[in-house]
Design a protein around this motif. Structure first.
Motif, PDB file in Angstrom:
ATOM      1  N   GLY A  99      -0.022  -0.099  -4.753  1.00 49.93           N
ATOM      2  CA  GLY A  99      -0.461   1.105  -5.445  1.00 49.93           C
ATOM      3  C   GLY A  99       0.676   2.036  -5.829  1.00 49.93           C
ATOM      4  O   GLY A  99       0.623   2.691  -6.877  1.00 49.93           O
ATOM      5  N   ASP A 136      -6.454   6.595 -10.153  1.00 51.04           N
ATOM      6  CA  ASP A 136      -5.895   5.892  -9.003  1.00 51.04           C
ATOM      7  C   ASP A 136      -7.068   5.312  -8.202  1.00 51.04           C
ATOM      8  O   ASP A 136      -7.669   5.989  -7.371  1.00 51.04           O
ATOM      9  N   ASP A 166      -5.688  -1.974  -6.058  1.00 52.43           N
ATOM     10  CA  ASP A 166      -4.922  -2.742  -5.066  1.00 52.43           C
ATOM     11  C   ASP A 166      -5.771  -3.862  -4.467  1.00 52.43           C
ATOM     12  O   ASP A 166      -6.572  -3.612  -3.550  1.00 52.43           O
TER      13      ASP A 166
HETATM   14  C1  LIG Z   1      -5.602   6.150  -3.243  1.00 51.49           C
HETATM   15  C2  LIG Z   1      -4.306   5.427  -2.968  1.00 51.49           C
HETATM   16  N1  LIG Z   1      -3.391   5.349  -3.937  1.00 51.49           N
HETATM   17  C3  LIG Z   1      -2.216   4.694  -3.743  1.00 51.49           C
HETATM   18  C4  LIG Z   1      -1.908   4.113  -2.536  1.00 51.49           C
HETATM   19  C5  LIG Z   1      -0.599   3.416  -2.346  1.00 51.49           C
HETATM   20  O1  LIG Z   1      -0.817   2.055  -2.345  1.00 51.49           O
HETATM   21  P1  LIG Z   1       0.219   1.017  -1.686  1.00 51.49           P
HETATM   22  O2  LIG Z   1       0.196   1.304  -0.230  1.00 51.49           O
HETATM   23  O3  LIG Z   1      -0.331  -0.306  -2.040  1.00 51.49           O
HETATM   24  O4  LIG Z   1       1.565   1.254  -2.301  1.00 51.49           O
HETATM   25  C6  LIG Z   1      -2.840   4.186  -1.490  1.00 51.49           C
HETATM   26  C7  LIG Z   1      -2.552   3.585  -0.174  1.00 51.49           C
HETATM   27  O5  LIG Z   1      -3.265   3.733   0.781  1.00 51.49           O
HETATM   28  C8  LIG Z   1      -4.074   4.855  -1.713  1.00 51.49           C
HETATM   29  O6  LIG Z   1      -5.019   4.951  -0.750  1.00 51.49           O
END
Ligand SMILES: Cc1ncc(COP(=O)(O)O)c(C=O)c1O
Length: 482
Positions: free
Chosen positions: A143, A265, A294
């Motif tokens: 993410g 997101d 993700d």
């Molecule tokens: C809403 C959200 N966005 C982005 C991320 C970041 O993702 P990543 O850990 O795969 O880099 C997370 C991680 O928990 C998340 O919950």
């Protein structure tokens, strides 16, 4: 031992590992997440770099024993923590195949079949979004990279010369918006994109932990009047703390009115795209200019796999396309080489595990998983609402629950301490794991049902443990105040 093992050695080591993983998987429904609190001491590994090797079978056996006997087990059915799942077994096999074939997905010419499988996986996801018109996407490491890519796309769209000339070419300072509950990766992204962390405006949330649309619009107007250049709003579909989903329709409307890039997101919550029953939770996601999803969260993939989708594929090219003398440009028709549309050059095939899981289990397996977990969480929230010891700290939408000790009239600090004590006692024996957090300024115990192995039995055991410890605490508090 030399690197090129013979067939008998390869098989012996491979079967040894498969047997070990098989035994591990057989016990996951009841495996404690970690050792008991008193046994959680870990020495630093301080041995020197080995000059000569050791018997592979023994090294592998000792490694598995240590990792499994003394480890922290995210795949356990009792892991109710952050968004890391029990990996789907066929995805583990896909990872092994990827490691063995080691495809390099930078160029199509060197990975014709893997690139095509990756594009098919992306198409399957895009179709669930309901994208009309052209769309582009790229697999990422997760993410963070997906959000980083999306914000770079948004910047490039609003400041077409930015990618070449950086901030010197910007007529005024950019600003972007996300809720106070949006993920912290956004701070990293704007810092690394050279915008400065102050460019990210954190907008207060409503009681439903959703971006407050009025506050958002007020902030955009205020910045514009002050000579700044708003360029993007990030909505969250499934906040990390509470699983809240922003009002995507309202934010899409604001973005349209103010000509801003609309990023969603959905690192966690966009998985709901695969449930027909709950797809309406993500209504209007198809209006987004970009979306983060993700697979290594709710789609039960092992780390790492993220995806960023965009309805402006030409922007991907603008920010990532580069010339290189060792790859010819002759092949310009058909799909783009991946290195021209993503941040990576050497590019691991993070998509094969998802492709294989879709192929072997089908979308309906995800439909069942998502529906069952939302139902389990809904029942859990109902249990909290009816409990004498606990209350909800935030509404439950996805399988993430925020609860807290019910102490009517007590100061927040007292409730926070009670929550921390409760969490420590409920996780002391290592059987299960949950985390604590702060939502809209109040402390909460946070749990996410994310393992496909977690069932009613695990939730009932957790509820019994929570109740037992809370009653013990209340009894102690009553004695000491006597
Ligand atoms: C809403 C959200 N966005 C982005 C991320 C970041 O993702 P990543 O850990 O795969 O880099 C997370 C991680 O928990 C998340 O919950």
């Amino acid at each position: 031992m030399k690197f090129d093992l013979d067939s008998a050695q390869r098989r012996q080591l491979g079967y040894q590992l498969v047997d070990c993983i098989d035994e591990y998987f057989a016990g996951l429904s009841d495996r404690p997440v970690q050792p008991a609190l008193e046994e959680r001491t870990f020495d630093e590994k301080d041995g020197e770099l080995p000059e000569c090797g050791t018997d592979a079978s023994r090294v592998l056996r000792d490694l598995c024993t240590e990792l499994i006997d003394r480890g922290f087990h995210i795949p356990s059915a009792n892991y109710l923590g952050l968004m890391n799942p029990t990996p789907v077994y066929v995805a583990i096999l896909a990872e092994m195949l990827v490691a063995a074939l080691n495809p390099q997905l930078a160029s199509r010419a060197r990975s014709p079949i893997p690139s095509s499988l990756e594009r098919q996986t992306i198409r399957w996801i895009s179709n669930r979004v309901g994208c009309t018109g052209e769309s582009g996407a790229t697999f990422t490491t997760g993410g963070n990279e997906a959000n980083f890519t999306a914000l770079a796309l948004a910047l490039s769209r609003h400041f077409p010369t930015w990618i070449k000339a950086a901030s010197a070419s910007m007529p005024s300072r950019p600003a972007l918006y996300a809720s106070s509950e949006a993920h912290h990766s956004l701070e990293k992204c704007v810092g690394l994109l050279g915008l400065g962390r102050e460019s990210l405006r954190r907008i207060p949330v409503t009681e439903r932990i959703e971006t407050d649309p009025e506050e958002l619009e007020r902030s955009i107007r205020h910045d514009r009047d002050a000579g700044l250049r708003p360029f993007c709003v990030v909505a969250t579909a499934g906040t990390t703390n509470s699983g809240a989903i922003d009002n995507l329709g309202a934010i899409a409307g604001i973005c349209k009115r103010h000509n801003l890039w609309f990023h969603v997101d959905g690192a966690y919550g966009a998985a709901v795209l695969f449930s027909n029953q709950h797809r309406s939770l993500l209504n209007n996601i198809e209006l987004a200019d970009s979306i983060t999803l993700d697979p290594h969260k709710w789609l039960a993939m092992p780390l790492a796999a993220g995806v960023v989708l965009t309805s402006h594929p030409e922007e991907l090219l603008r920010i990532f396309d580069v010339e290189t003398p060792y790859l010819s440009r002759a092949n310009t028709h058909g799909p783009m080489d991946n290195f021209r549309i993503g941040a990576q050059w050497s590019r691991r095939m993070n998509s094969l595990k998802l492709w294989l899981a879709f192929k072997v289990h089908g979308r309906q397996a995800y439909e069942q998983l998502i529906n069952r977990q939302i139902k389990l969480a809904g029942d859990f929230a109902e249990w909290v609402r009816n409990s004498e010891e606990f209350e909800l700290a935030a509404p439950q939408v996805l399988p993430t629950i925020n609860l807290r000790t019910k102490l009517p009239g007590a100061p927040e600090e007292v409730v926070r301490q009670a929550n921390e004590l409760l969490l420590r006692e409920v996780t002391r024996d290592g059987k299960r794991w949950m985390s604590s957090t702060v939502v809209r300024g109040i402390s909460a115990i946070r749990l996410t049902i994310i393992s496909y192995l977690t069932g009613e039995r695990h939730i009932e055991e957790l509820q019994a443990a929570l109740t037992r410890v809370a009653r013990q605490q209340n009894a102690k508090a009553a004695v000491s105040s006597f």
